[in-house]
Motif scaffolding. Structure first.
Motif, PDB file in Angstrom:
ATOM      1  N   CYS A  62       0.832  -1.199   0.000  1.00  0.00           N
ATOM      2  CA  CYS A  62       0.000   0.000   0.000  1.00  0.00           C
ATOM      3  C   CYS A  62       0.873   1.257   0.000  1.00  0.00           C
ATOM      4  O   CYS A  62       1.817   1.365   0.780  1.00  0.00           O
ATOM      5  CB  CYS A  62      -0.907  -0.022   1.233  1.00  0.00           C
ATOM      6  SG  CYS A  62      -1.980   1.421   1.374  1.00  0.00           S
ATOM      7  N   GLN A  63       0.540   2.219  -0.854  1.00  0.00           N
ATOM      8  CA  GLN A  63       1.270   3.492  -0.919  1.00  0.00           C
ATOM      9  C   GLN A  63       1.110   4.301   0.365  1.00  0.00           C
ATOM     10  O   GLN A  63       1.957   5.121   0.684  1.00  0.00           O
ATOM     11  CB  GLN A  63       0.756   4.360  -2.072  1.00  0.00           C
ATOM     12  CG  GLN A  63       1.187   3.928  -3.418  1.00  0.00           C
ATOM     13  CD  GLN A  63       0.662   4.857  -4.501  1.00  0.00           C
ATOM     14  OE1 GLN A  63      -0.128   5.756  -4.245  1.00  0.00           O
ATOM     15  NE2 GLN A  63       1.112   4.637  -5.720  1.00  0.00           N
ATOM     16  N   PHE A  64       0.039   4.086   1.083  1.00  0.00           N
ATOM     17  CA  PHE A  64      -0.253   4.897   2.264  1.00  0.00           C
ATOM     18  C   PHE A  64       0.379   4.351   3.534  1.00  0.00           C
ATOM     19  O   PHE A  64       1.023   5.070   4.284  1.00  0.00           O
ATOM     20  CB  PHE A  64      -1.762   5.036   2.476  1.00  0.00           C
ATOM     21  CG  PHE A  64      -2.502   5.527   1.266  1.00  0.00           C
ATOM     22  CD1 PHE A  64      -1.991   6.529   0.454  1.00  0.00           C
ATOM     23  CD2 PHE A  64      -3.722   4.978   0.920  1.00  0.00           C
ATOM     24  CE1 PHE A  64      -2.672   6.980  -0.659  1.00  0.00           C
ATOM     25  CE2 PHE A  64      -4.416   5.422  -0.191  1.00  0.00           C
ATOM     26  CZ  PHE A  64      -3.894   6.418  -0.984  1.00  0.00           C
ATOM     27  N   CYS A  65       0.180   3.066   3.805  1.00  0.00           N
ATOM     28  CA  CYS A  65       0.582   2.500   5.097  1.00  0.00           C
ATOM     29  C   CYS A  65       1.702   1.471   5.005  1.00  0.00           C
ATOM     30  O   CYS A  65       2.164   0.961   6.030  1.00  0.00           O
ATOM     31  CB  CYS A  65      -0.626   1.886   5.791  1.00  0.00           C
ATOM     32  SG  CYS A  65      -1.320   0.464   4.928  1.00  0.00           S
ATOM     33  N   SER A  66       2.148   1.150   3.812  1.00  0.00           N
ATOM     34  CA  SER A  66       3.216   0.163   3.556  1.00  0.00           C
ATOM     35  C   SER A  66       2.868  -1.247   4.033  1.00  0.00           C
ATOM     36  O   SER A  66       3.754  -2.072   4.229  1.00  0.00           O
ATOM     37  CB  SER A  66       4.549   0.609   4.187  1.00  0.00           C
ATOM     38  OG  SER A  66       5.017   1.762   3.546  1.00  0.00           O
ATOM     39  N   GLN A  67       1.597  -1.532   4.195  1.00  0.00           N
ATOM     40  CA  GLN A  67       1.169  -2.881   4.569  1.00  0.00           C
ATOM     41  C   GLN A  67       1.029  -3.737   3.310  1.00  0.00           C
ATOM     42  O   GLN A  67       1.024  -3.231   2.190  1.00  0.00           O
ATOM     43  CB  GLN A  67      -0.172  -2.833   5.324  1.00  0.00           C
ATOM     44  CG  GLN A  67      -0.101  -2.082   6.645  1.00  0.00           C
ATOM     45  CD  GLN A  67       0.812  -2.763   7.640  1.00  0.00           C
ATOM     46  OE1 GLN A  67       0.746  -3.969   7.844  1.00  0.00           O
ATOM     47  NE2 GLN A  67       1.680  -1.979   8.269  1.00  0.00           N
ATOM     48  N   ASN A  68       0.905  -5.041   3.499  1.00  0.00           N
ATOM     49  CA  ASN A  68       0.820  -5.977   2.379  1.00  0.00           C
ATOM     50  C   ASN A  68      -0.584  -6.068   1.801  1.00  0.00           C
ATOM     51  O   ASN A  68      -1.249  -7.096   1.909  1.00  0.00           O
ATOM     52  CB  ASN A  68       1.307  -7.366   2.809  1.00  0.00           C
ATOM     53  CG  ASN A  68       2.788  -7.397   3.086  1.00  0.00           C
ATOM     54  OD1 ASN A  68       3.531  -6.621   2.506  1.00  0.00           O
ATOM     55  ND2 ASN A  68       3.207  -8.270   3.967  1.00  0.00           N
ATOM     56  N   HIS A  69      -1.040  -4.994   1.207  1.00  0.00           N
ATOM     57  CA  HIS A  69      -2.286  -4.984   0.440  1.00  0.00           C
ATOM     58  C   HIS A  69      -2.178  -3.897  -0.623  1.00  0.00           C
ATOM     59  O   HIS A  69      -1.384  -2.974  -0.496  1.00  0.00           O
ATOM     60  CB  HIS A  69      -3.526  -4.759   1.340  1.00  0.00           C
ATOM     61  CG  HIS A  69      -3.505  -3.467   2.093  1.00  0.00           C
ATOM     62  ND1 HIS A  69      -3.125  -3.382   3.403  1.00  0.00           N
ATOM     63  CD2 HIS A  69      -3.823  -2.210   1.718  1.00  0.00           C
ATOM     64  CE1 HIS A  69      -3.211  -2.132   3.820  1.00  0.00           C
ATOM     65  NE2 HIS A  69      -3.626  -1.398   2.810  1.00  0.00           N
ATOM     66  N   SER A  70      -2.945  -4.043  -1.671  1.00  0.00           N
ATOM     67  CA  SER A  70      -2.964  -3.065  -2.747  1.00  0.00           C
ATOM     68  C   SER A  70      -3.484  -1.724  -2.222  1.00  0.00           C
ATOM     69  O   SER A  70      -4.334  -1.683  -1.332  1.00  0.00           O
ATOM     70  CB  SER A  70      -3.880  -3.576  -3.864  1.00  0.00           C
ATOM     71  OG  SER A  70      -4.082  -2.585  -4.821  1.00  0.00           O
TER      72      SER A  70
END
Length: 146
Positions: A62-70
């Motif tokens: 994720c561009q926002f939170c850097s978690q493993n989701h689109s």
């Protein structure tokens, strides 16, 4: 229908002439413009640099939170806003560890990559054109590729 083509010229004079006048290709008058390369080669899936999404085999980040989701699947657990930053979003850049989105102008790595990309821009494309630019004898407002 729309299409784009990149044409290389062997002189700056020919470039300026093509930009000033239209090109005649296959009996069609073509509008001309300077090719503008993308300012950054950041993968929109994995968010890292120097590879495109089409070739990416990594997991989405994720561009926002850097978690493993689109990024399009980013959901705020508090206000349930989807695919957007809200006041609850803890921004985290996985590229430089800063408190901003991965594609933010605040990111030192993003700014450096953008600067490198712009300095590599060359008006004379690496694609070699086999055609020779000549003036069309019928009109001063168009050019013909032969």
């Amino acid at each position: 229908m729309h299409a784009s083509a990149v044409i290389a010229f062997d002189s700056e004079e020919a470039v300026q002439k093509a930009l000033k006048k239209r090109l005649l290709i296959a009996d069609i008058l073509i509008k001309t413009a300077v090719f503008e390369a993308k300012s950054s080669e950041q993968c929109l899936k994995y968010q890292k640099f120097d590879h495109a999404i089409i070739a990416c085999k990594n997991k989405a980040i994720c561009q926002f939170c850097s978690q493993n989701h689109s990024t399009r699947l980013h959901i705020c657990k508090i206000c349930e806003i989807v695919e957007s930053i809200c006041i609850h979003t803890a921004l985290k850049c996985d590229n430089c560890a800063g408190n901003h989105a991965l594609n933010s102008k605040e990111c030192t790595l993003f700014a450096a990559k953008k600067s490198d990309s712009n300095s590599d821009l060359n008006l004379h494309s690496n694609i070699k054109a086999s055609s020779i630019l000549t003036s069309d004898s019928n009109s001063d407002d168009e050019m013909t590729l032969k």
